[in-house]
Motif scaffolding. Sequence first.
Motif, PDB file in Angstrom:
ATOM      1  N   GLN A  85       0.818  -1.205   0.000  1.00  0.00           N
ATOM      2  CA  GLN A  85       0.000   0.000   0.000  1.00  0.00           C
ATOM      3  C   GLN A  85       0.858   1.264   0.000  1.00  0.00           C
ATOM      4  N   LEU A  86       2.162   1.103   0.206  1.00  0.00           N
ATOM      5  CA  LEU A  86       3.061   2.253   0.286  1.00  0.00           C
ATOM      6  C   LEU A  86       4.045   2.250  -0.873  1.00  0.00           C
ATOM      7  N   ASN A  87       4.505   3.445  -1.228  1.00  0.00           N
ATOM      8  CA  ASN A  87       5.608   3.613  -2.169  1.00  0.00           C
ATOM      9  C   ASN A  87       6.815   4.115  -1.397  1.00  0.00           C
ATOM     10  N   TYR A  88       7.976   3.507  -1.661  1.00  0.00           N
ATOM     11  CA  TYR A  88       9.218   3.921  -1.013  1.00  0.00           C
ATOM     12  C   TYR A  88      10.129   4.597  -2.031  1.00  0.00           C
ATOM     13  N   VAL A  89      11.071   5.380  -1.511  1.00  0.00           N
ATOM     14  CA  VAL A  89      12.126   5.947  -2.347  1.00  0.00           C
ATOM     15  C   VAL A  89      13.469   5.586  -1.720  1.00  0.00           C
ATOM     16  N   LYS A  90      14.336   4.929  -2.498  1.00  0.00           N
ATOM     17  CA  LYS A  90      15.653   4.491  -2.042  1.00  0.00           C
ATOM     18  C   LYS A  90      16.643   4.577  -3.195  1.00  0.00           C
ATOM     19  N   ARG A  91      17.904   4.282  -2.863  1.00  0.00           N
ATOM     20  CA  ARG A  91      18.958   4.279  -3.882  1.00  0.00           C
ATOM     21  C   ARG A  91      19.354   2.833  -4.202  1.00  0.00           C
ATOM     22  N   ILE A  92      19.488   2.533  -5.494  1.00  0.00           N
ATOM     23  CA  ILE A  92      19.946   1.204  -5.895  1.00  0.00           C
ATOM     24  C   ILE A  92      21.433   1.063  -5.579  1.00  0.00           C
ATOM     25  N   ILE A  93      21.750   0.016  -4.815  1.00  0.00           N
ATOM     26  CA  ILE A  93      23.138  -0.281  -4.490  1.00  0.00           C
ATOM     27  C   ILE A  93      23.616  -1.501  -5.269  1.00  0.00           C
ATOM     28  N   GLY A  94      22.756  -2.497  -5.380  1.00  0.00           N
ATOM     29  CA  GLY A  94      23.127  -3.707  -6.104  1.00  0.00           C
ATOM     30  C   GLY A  94      22.112  -4.073  -7.165  1.00  0.00           C
ATOM     31  N   VAL A  95      22.613  -4.497  -8.331  1.00  0.00           N
ATOM     32  CA  VAL A  95      21.763  -4.918  -9.444  1.00  0.00           C
ATOM     33  C   VAL A  95      21.888  -6.428  -9.610  1.00  0.00           C
ATOM     34  N   MET A 135      24.002 -12.696  -2.952  1.00  0.00           N
ATOM     35  CA  MET A 135      23.873 -12.358  -4.370  1.00  0.00           C
ATOM     36  C   MET A 135      22.484 -11.810  -4.665  1.00  0.00           C
ATOM     37  N   VAL A 136      22.456 -10.746  -5.466  1.00  0.00           N
ATOM     38  CA  VAL A 136      21.187 -10.173  -5.909  1.00  0.00           C
ATOM     39  C   VAL A 136      20.633 -11.070  -7.018  1.00  0.00           C
ATOM     40  N   PRO A 137      19.449 -11.642  -6.830  1.00  0.00           N
ATOM     41  CA  PRO A 137      18.909 -12.559  -7.845  1.00  0.00           C
ATOM     42  C   PRO A 137      18.475 -11.825  -9.103  1.00  0.00           C
ATOM     43  N   ASN A 138      18.359 -12.570 -10.172  1.00  0.00           N
ATOM     44  CA  ASN A 138      17.905 -11.985 -11.430  1.00  0.00           C
ATOM     45  C   ASN A 138      16.507 -11.389 -11.248  1.00  0.00           C
ATOM     46  N   GLY A 139      16.304 -10.203 -11.812  1.00  0.00           N
ATOM     47  CA  GLY A 139      15.007  -9.549 -11.721  1.00  0.00           C
ATOM     48  C   GLY A 139      14.767  -8.844 -10.405  1.00  0.00           C
ATOM     49  N   SER A 140      15.819  -8.627  -9.605  1.00  0.00           N
ATOM     50  CA  SER A 140      15.666  -7.953  -8.311  1.00  0.00           C
ATOM     51  C   SER A 140      16.782  -6.937  -8.109  1.00  0.00           C
ATOM     52  N   TYR A 141      16.581  -6.051  -7.115  1.00  0.00           N
ATOM     53  CA  TYR A 141      17.548  -4.993  -6.826  1.00  0.00           C
ATOM     54  C   TYR A 141      17.705  -4.846  -5.324  1.00  0.00           C
ATOM     55  N   PHE A 142      18.928  -4.480  -4.904  1.00  0.00           N
ATOM     56  CA  PHE A 142      19.220  -4.222  -3.498  1.00  0.00           C
ATOM     57  C   PHE A 142      19.275  -2.714  -3.313  1.00  0.00           C
ATOM     58  N   VAL A 143      18.446  -2.181  -2.412  1.00  0.00           N
ATOM     59  CA  VAL A 143      18.337  -0.731  -2.248  1.00  0.00           C
ATOM     60  C   VAL A 143      18.602  -0.339  -0.799  1.00  0.00           C
ATOM     61  N   MET A 144      19.087   0.890  -0.639  1.00  0.00           N
ATOM     62  CA  MET A 144      19.325   1.438   0.698  1.00  0.00           C
ATOM     63  C   MET A 144      18.977   2.917   0.696  1.00  0.00           C
TER      64      MET A 144
END
Length: 239
Positions: A85-95, A135-144
Amino acid sequence: MNGLKEEKKIRTQSRIVREIIETLVLTILMFVIINLAVQNYDVDGPSMEPSLHDKERIMVDKVSYHLHDPSRGDVIVFIAPPDPQLNYVKRIIGVPGDVITIQGTVVKINNTILQERYVSPSYQGNPYLPIVNKMVPNGSYFVMGDDRKNSSDSRLWGFVPRQNIIGRATLVYWPLNESNSGFLPDVSSVFAHVTGKAATASSLSSNNALKDSTFGTGELAFFAMPGFLLVCSRYRKKR
């Protein structure tokens, strides 16, 4: 003679009405297209300090990621995995394909320590358990969040699926004269020395959330004004 004047007056009025209708239709079409391409949001919380301040309004580009994959360093808006129900804003660290290690305040991507100039020392910290060689899986992103002490992010709840990403935050446009007004800076150089090739991608509310902010009357008037002035100009020329 009076009949000719009256007929000319009617034609003039008809032309003006037609041009106004055409302008309104064009304005509505522009408004729809703009809303499909970009969206504005209100930042709600401190998790991206000092890059984004609480209550600021940001413009989000919803088109670019249809043309290319998200990149390390991008600030993104996404549907929050902990609460859809929420939208977040973060920075992509890992692809996808990156290997993440976070121990204390040291962040490593593919065994390269990041020198994150966008993280202010006063906001540095890590209230979460260490992450080692994840490891960041395919189709996902690590954000902080840039406020590492006060951000609920991938360190806590995991990866962001690609389909959750709404777009890339590009511009802080309100309020004016803030320290970070304008386009968000390019920080790709922070990740320039990361080794290894990543795989191709196939409150909490008070701390992380964004409020979807649709265009209001004033903003609609902003887009309508050029068309209105054009009609007035055309009318003056034809009189």
